[in-house]
Design a protein around this motif. Structure first.
Motif, PDB file in Angstrom:
ATOM      1  N   ILE A  97      39.402 -13.116  49.348  1.00  0.00           N
ATOM      2  CA  ILE A  97      38.180 -13.695  49.041  1.00  0.00           C
ATOM      3  C   ILE A  97      37.347 -14.779  50.255  1.00  0.00           C
ATOM      4  N   ALA A  98      38.283 -14.800  50.387  1.00  0.00           N
ATOM      5  CA  ALA A  98      37.745 -16.084  51.572  1.00  0.00           C
ATOM      6  C   ALA A  98      37.193 -15.219  52.900  1.00  0.00           C
ATOM      7  N   TRP A  99      37.738 -14.174  53.608  1.00  0.00           N
ATOM      8  CA  TRP A  99      37.604 -13.508  54.362  1.00  0.00           C
ATOM      9  C   TRP A  99      36.428 -12.342  53.614  1.00  0.00           C
ATOM     10  N   MET A 111      28.766 -25.338  60.073  1.00  0.00           N
ATOM     11  CA  MET A 111      28.731 -23.427  59.998  1.00  0.00           C
ATOM     12  C   MET A 111      28.757 -22.740  61.027  1.00  0.00           C
ATOM     13  N   ASN A 112      29.749 -22.507  61.899  1.00  0.00           N
ATOM     14  CA  ASN A 112      29.426 -22.008  63.329  1.00  0.00           C
ATOM     15  C   ASN A 112      29.503 -20.603  63.518  1.00  0.00           C
ATOM     16  N   PHE A 113      29.024 -20.465  64.187  1.00  0.00           N
ATOM     17  CA  PHE A 113      28.014 -19.220  64.432  1.00  0.00           C
ATOM     18  C   PHE A 113      28.565 -18.495  65.922  1.00  0.00           C
ATOM     19  N   ALA A 167      37.997 -21.598  54.744  1.00  0.00           N
ATOM     20  CA  ALA A 167      39.705 -21.789  54.947  1.00  0.00           C
ATOM     21  C   ALA A 167      40.621 -22.683  54.245  1.00  0.00           C
ATOM     22  N   THR A 168      39.727 -22.996  53.285  1.00  0.00           N
ATOM     23  CA  THR A 168      40.348 -23.952  52.346  1.00  0.00           C
ATOM     24  C   THR A 168      40.377 -24.012  51.562  1.00  0.00           C
ATOM     25  N   LEU A 197      38.493 -17.793  63.301  1.00  0.00           N
ATOM     26  CA  LEU A 197      37.823 -18.485  63.206  1.00  0.00           C
ATOM     27  C   LEU A 197      36.707 -18.279  61.941  1.00  0.00           C
ATOM     28  N   HIS A 198      36.242 -19.099  61.039  1.00  0.00           N
ATOM     29  CA  HIS A 198      35.044 -19.154  60.338  1.00  0.00           C
ATOM     30  C   HIS A 198      34.275 -19.281  60.686  1.00  0.00           C
TER      31      HIS A 198
END
Length: 131
Positions: free
Chosen positions: A84-86, A1-3, A72-73, A65-66
């Protein structure tokens, strides 16, 4: 996880709703001069979750960034995979922004109270008793 997105979003939230309104009348003057729909959005987006969602979408678009890298995949099912990913990533980021704001509010009151008590204690030594 990216904060990273959550931290940037929380920083923007604090700047727009907690700091700029207190830094002089210029910011409040700008808000008062905005067209009605934009002024309404400024008032309506005080909720850290609501603001967090929209700022996360904007920051994702700007930075790429996610918060949740696996999104992202995401496969492109039914042609809507990227959308949906966004949205899912923005929801997760908004949750982190809201959590961060709640944590800051939770520690702010005890921290301020502790500071005030320390200042009162120090001041009590500076005051000379009147005899």
């Amino acid at each position: 996880m990216n904060f990273t997105l959550a931290l940037m979003g929380l920083s923007i939230y604090i700047l727009l709703w907690e700091k700029l309104p207190d830094w002089g009348n210029w910011f409040n003057w700008i808000i008062n001069k905005l067209p009605r729909p934009l002024a309404y959005l400024y008032e309506a987006w005080r909720c850290p979750y609501c603001f967090g969602f929209w700022v996360a979408l904007a920051l994702h678009g700007i930075t790429g960034l996610h918060t949740i890298p696996v999104l992202a995949t995401i496969p492109n099912h039914l042609g809507a995979g990227v959308t949906i990913a966004w949205v899912l990533d923005a929801l997760a980021t908004a949750t982190l922004i809201m959590f961060g704001q709640l944590c800051l509010n939770a520690i702010a009151v005890p921290a301020i109270k502790g500071y005030q008590m320390t200042m009162e204690f120090k001041q009590s030594f500076k005051e000379e008793p009147s005899s």
